[in-house]
Structures are given as C-alpha cells and as structure tokens.
Design a protein around this motif. Sequence first.
Motif, PDB file in Angstrom:
ATOM      1  N   ARG A 287       0.823  -1.207   0.000  1.00  0.00           N
ATOM      2  CA  ARG A 287       0.000   0.000   0.000  1.00  0.00           C
ATOM      3  C   ARG A 287       0.864   1.267   0.000  1.00  0.00           C
ATOM      4  O   ARG A 287       0.505   2.286  -0.602  1.00  0.00           O
ATOM      5  CB  ARG A 287      -0.924  -0.007   1.222  1.00  0.00           C
ATOM      6  CG  ARG A 287      -1.831   1.212   1.345  1.00  0.00           C
ATOM      7  CD  ARG A 287      -2.757   1.359   0.165  1.00  0.00           C
ATOM      8  NE  ARG A 287      -3.502   2.623   0.197  1.00  0.00           N
ATOM      9  CZ  ARG A 287      -3.891   3.290  -0.868  1.00  0.00           C
ATOM     10  NH1 ARG A 287      -3.639   2.822  -2.081  1.00  0.00           N
ATOM     11  NH2 ARG A 287      -4.554   4.417  -0.753  1.00  0.00           N
ATOM     12  N   CYS A 288       2.025   1.208   0.656  1.00  0.00           N
ATOM     13  CA  CYS A 288       2.917   2.373   0.691  1.00  0.00           C
ATOM     14  C   CYS A 288       3.418   2.718  -0.711  1.00  0.00           C
ATOM     15  O   CYS A 288       3.543   3.894  -1.062  1.00  0.00           O
ATOM     16  CB  CYS A 288       4.102   2.112   1.616  1.00  0.00           C
ATOM     17  SG  CYS A 288       3.682   2.180   3.370  1.00  0.00           S
ATOM     18  N   LEU A 289       3.703   1.713  -1.512  1.00  0.00           N
ATOM     19  CA  LEU A 289       4.142   1.956  -2.886  1.00  0.00           C
ATOM     20  C   LEU A 289       3.025   2.604  -3.687  1.00  0.00           C
ATOM     21  O   LEU A 289       3.258   3.525  -4.476  1.00  0.00           O
ATOM     22  CB  LEU A 289       4.584   0.646  -3.542  1.00  0.00           C
ATOM     23  CG  LEU A 289       4.976   0.733  -5.023  1.00  0.00           C
ATOM     24  CD1 LEU A 289       6.130   1.709  -5.228  1.00  0.00           C
ATOM     25  CD2 LEU A 289       5.349  -0.653  -5.559  1.00  0.00           C
ATOM     26  N   ALA A 290       1.801   2.139  -3.490  1.00  0.00           N
ATOM     27  CA  ALA A 290       0.661   2.722  -4.187  1.00  0.00           C
ATOM     28  C   ALA A 290       0.491   4.207  -3.824  1.00  0.00           C
ATOM     29  O   ALA A 290       0.228   5.050  -4.695  1.00  0.00           O
ATOM     30  CB  ALA A 290      -0.616   1.948  -3.849  1.00  0.00           C
ATOM     31  N   VAL A 306       5.505  15.735   2.589  1.00  0.00           N
ATOM     32  CA  VAL A 306       4.552  15.221   3.587  1.00  0.00           C
ATOM     33  C   VAL A 306       4.640  13.707   3.688  1.00  0.00           C
ATOM     34  O   VAL A 306       4.713  13.139   4.788  1.00  0.00           O
ATOM     35  CB  VAL A 306       3.115  15.666   3.237  1.00  0.00           C
ATOM     36  CG1 VAL A 306       2.107  14.982   4.150  1.00  0.00           C
ATOM     37  CG2 VAL A 306       2.989  17.185   3.340  1.00  0.00           C
ATOM     38  N   MET A 307       4.650  13.043   2.552  1.00  0.00           N
ATOM     39  CA  MET A 307       4.725  11.580   2.547  1.00  0.00           C
ATOM     40  C   MET A 307       6.010  11.089   3.199  1.00  0.00           C
ATOM     41  O   MET A 307       5.995  10.163   4.022  1.00  0.00           O
ATOM     42  CB  MET A 307       4.643  11.055   1.113  1.00  0.00           C
ATOM     43  CG  MET A 307       4.677   9.535   1.020  1.00  0.00           C
ATOM     44  SD  MET A 307       4.837   8.946  -0.683  1.00  0.00           S
ATOM     45  CE  MET A 307       6.556   9.386  -1.031  1.00  0.00           C
ATOM     46  N   ILE A 332       0.598   7.301   6.992  1.00  0.00           N
ATOM     47  CA  ILE A 332       0.990   8.086   5.816  1.00  0.00           C
ATOM     48  C   ILE A 332      -0.239   8.591   5.063  1.00  0.00           C
ATOM     49  O   ILE A 332      -0.321   9.768   4.695  1.00  0.00           O
ATOM     50  CB  ILE A 332       1.878   7.241   4.883  1.00  0.00           C
ATOM     51  CG1 ILE A 332       3.172   6.841   5.596  1.00  0.00           C
ATOM     52  CG2 ILE A 332       2.200   8.008   3.595  1.00  0.00           C
ATOM     53  CD1 ILE A 332       3.948   5.746   4.886  1.00  0.00           C
ATOM     54  N   GLU A 333      -1.192   7.707   4.846  1.00  0.00           N
ATOM     55  CA  GLU A 333      -2.391   8.081   4.091  1.00  0.00           C
ATOM     56  C   GLU A 333      -3.183   9.165   4.820  1.00  0.00           C
ATOM     57  O   GLU A 333      -3.652  10.130   4.202  1.00  0.00           O
ATOM     58  CB  GLU A 333      -3.266   6.848   3.863  1.00  0.00           C
ATOM     59  CG  GLU A 333      -4.432   7.096   2.936  1.00  0.00           C
ATOM     60  CD  GLU A 333      -5.083   5.805   2.458  1.00  0.00           C
ATOM     61  OE1 GLU A 333      -5.782   5.861   1.435  1.00  0.00           O
ATOM     62  OE2 GLU A 333      -4.884   4.756   3.106  1.00  0.00           O
ATOM     63  N   GLU A 334      -3.309   9.014   6.129  1.00  0.00           N
ATOM     64  CA  GLU A 334      -4.067  10.004   6.901  1.00  0.00           C
ATOM     65  C   GLU A 334      -3.354  11.359   6.887  1.00  0.00           C
ATOM     66  O   GLU A 334      -3.997  12.402   6.728  1.00  0.00           O
ATOM     67  CB  GLU A 334      -4.247   9.525   8.343  1.00  0.00           C
ATOM     68  CG  GLU A 334      -5.103  10.455   9.191  1.00  0.00           C
ATOM     69  CD  GLU A 334      -5.464   9.838  10.534  1.00  0.00           C
ATOM     70  OE1 GLU A 334      -4.957  10.337  11.550  1.00  0.00           O
ATOM     71  OE2 GLU A 334      -6.248   8.873  10.556  1.00  0.00           O
ATOM     72  N   THR A 335      -2.050  11.349   7.026  1.00  0.00           N
ATOM     73  CA  THR A 335      -1.295  12.602   7.016  1.00  0.00           C
ATOM     74  C   THR A 335      -1.401  13.291   5.656  1.00  0.00           C
ATOM     75  O   THR A 335      -1.590  14.515   5.580  1.00  0.00           O
ATOM     76  CB  THR A 335       0.188  12.335   7.353  1.00  0.00           C
ATOM     77  OG1 THR A 335       0.270  11.627   8.598  1.00  0.00           O
ATOM     78  CG2 THR A 335       0.959  13.635   7.478  1.00  0.00           C
TER      79      THR A 335
END
Length: 370
Positions: A287-290, A306-307, A332-335
């Motif tokens: 998911r991090c790569l996506a 940010v990421m 990461i996604e929430e931030t």
Amino acid sequence: MTKKRIGIVGSTGSIGRQALDVIRLNRELFDISFLCANSSEELLKEQAAEFGVDAVCLAAGGAQSLVKLIREQELDLVLVAAVGAAGIVPAWETVNRGIDLALANKESIVAAGRIILDRAKETGASVIPVDSEHSAIHQCLMGQRIEDVQKVILTASGGAFRNTPNDALGHVGVSEALNHPNWSMGSKITVDSATMMNKGLELIEARFLFDIDPSILDVVIHPQSIIHSAVQFIDGSTLAQLGWPDMRTPISFAMGLPSRLECGVKPLDLFEVGRLDFRKPDYDKYRCLALALEVLKKDNNGPMIVMNAANEIAVEQFLLGNVSYLGIAEVIEETLSIFDTGDFSTLEEVFETDKKARETARYSVKRMNG
C-alpha cells in the motif's frame, strides 16, 4: 586516479561503514577530510583514530558543526549517508559550495530534489547516486541521450514479506520486518523495503536525478536482486546493470568516478545465479508503494515532503512498537489527506512543511493508540 579529499556524513551507519571498507582497500586514493556521525561517539572516535582524521562531529546536537566542516574543509567529494531528512542540509551545503556529492540519502531528493539539483547545476557540482538502483540507472545512461529513453525500470526485491500472504500481514512484527532476504541495511531502510516505500521514494528520486517524466518510470519485483535496474530505449534495446546485492559496489562507483575501484565484492557468476525471476508488484500488499505512485503523479514536492515525513514517523513508531506494520501505510495516508500542498522553492518552506507533517503523523499515531 587523482587522490580525492572526502568527507563522510553518517560514517557510523551501514553505508558509512561500507564506504570506509572501500577506503581501506584504496588508502592511496583517498584522504578523509572529516567524519560525522549522528550519535555513535565511541565508534566515531575509533574510525577517526584508524584513519587519522582530526575533523569529526556529532550531528545529534544540531547541524551547525557539520555545516561548518562542509564549508571550511578542503573537499573534492562528500558522501551523504545520513538517514532521513537529516540528509537535506549537508546535501545542500555540499552542492552550494560546488563540491561533488555522493548521495546515499534518498529523502533529501524526495523532499528538496529540485532545489538541490538546480543549485548543483549552477555551481557545477555533480550529484552521484549511491542507491544501487540509481547507480545502475546512472551507469546505463552514461553516453546515452535522454530523449532516446523509452522506459526506466527500477527493480525491487519485494522485501521481507514478498512471499507472505496478504491476510497474514496484520500479525507480523518488527523482527520479521527487519529480516531482509538479500541486503544488509539499516533498520529504517529495511522496513521501507518491506513496505516497498523505499521503491516509491526511489521512483521520485529517479524522476529528479535524471529529469525523467514520471510516466516512463516503472517497478518490477526481482527476488534475486541481481539486476539493479534497467533502461529501455526507443530502438528496442534494454541496458541493465547486474551484480551481487552488495552496497560496496555502488558506493565504490560513486566514490571512484570516473574510475572503478577494487571494493571487495566478488565478480558475478551467472552459473551460480542460475535464474532470474520477475513479477509485478501487488499494490494491495504494498500500500505504501501505491501511495507513493499517487504522490509521484502529482509531481509537486509538497506531497512528497509530507509523505516522506509521515513515513519517517510511522517507521520510527513501528520500530518502537507503537504502530502495527499495516499501520505504517495508515499513518501516511491520513497525514497526506490532511495537507493540501503545492510546490515549494526554498529550503525554509521544505523544513516548515516537514515539521508540520511530522506533528500530524505523531498525532495520527496517538489517535490510533486511543
């Protein structure tokens, strides 16, 4: 090869120690102008004594001492192997002075790539990548015209969980994430390899280092880690760089350029390798790569900053046991969802955004823990 005066930022870390291994085999080719570590004072003292280095510093108390060394020492090359955003300042100071930069810190390019590389062009400093993938791309592009490139393919090992079923990832722990099948690296990058965030960061890094349109960048999982990356050209040719998975090879290439150095790595034996396998990444597993691919498509450094910041906090908290493995991507996604950022052109803006993103990521971790 003319003797080079080199400074090493992060000399006690994995890359720094391997760089010193290379220097041990080529003492007549290098003078070490300074060594800098984050906090490993005893090892730093041992290294300084072994190599006769008078100028040393610890960066944990702030970057001022390191900046002074880069600005004042006689230098031909600086190897920046600091972990995370800590690499931005020494990378900038190096190219700002017109000194060649051997860069083993992908986060500095992800967060401030345009700023650092534009300044390097102005001062005439070369930026030589140390990551195995970017070293491979650099070598494949030597003597080539960038307009003849059709695709740039970064290879990925798939990390510690490449063969782990997706439904089992909710139960994996720190020790399992740190058990990389191919490479010996520091904790942070080993976790990034497991999540494949490292490959996301490397895609962004490649976009800036080689001025490549994001649309021609691609990733393939290659479990053996023998092909380190490949470049396809418009005439149907594909050039690839191969070697054993040993960081001393790209380190020595960056340090010795334009010469190649003996570095203690044995030649590749194709009979011993036997076979090479390739497969597409599973974006549900990684998911991090996506997330990184989504950020890359925006092609603005704001979301990249940010990421990167959120990932550093998430991995730090995972290593401390405060976030689950799957929670890394959630943080990461929430931030990313909270920030609406554009492109930044100054280091001050980069650092301010980085600071705010870290605060937001820490809040996300606390929220997850109730």
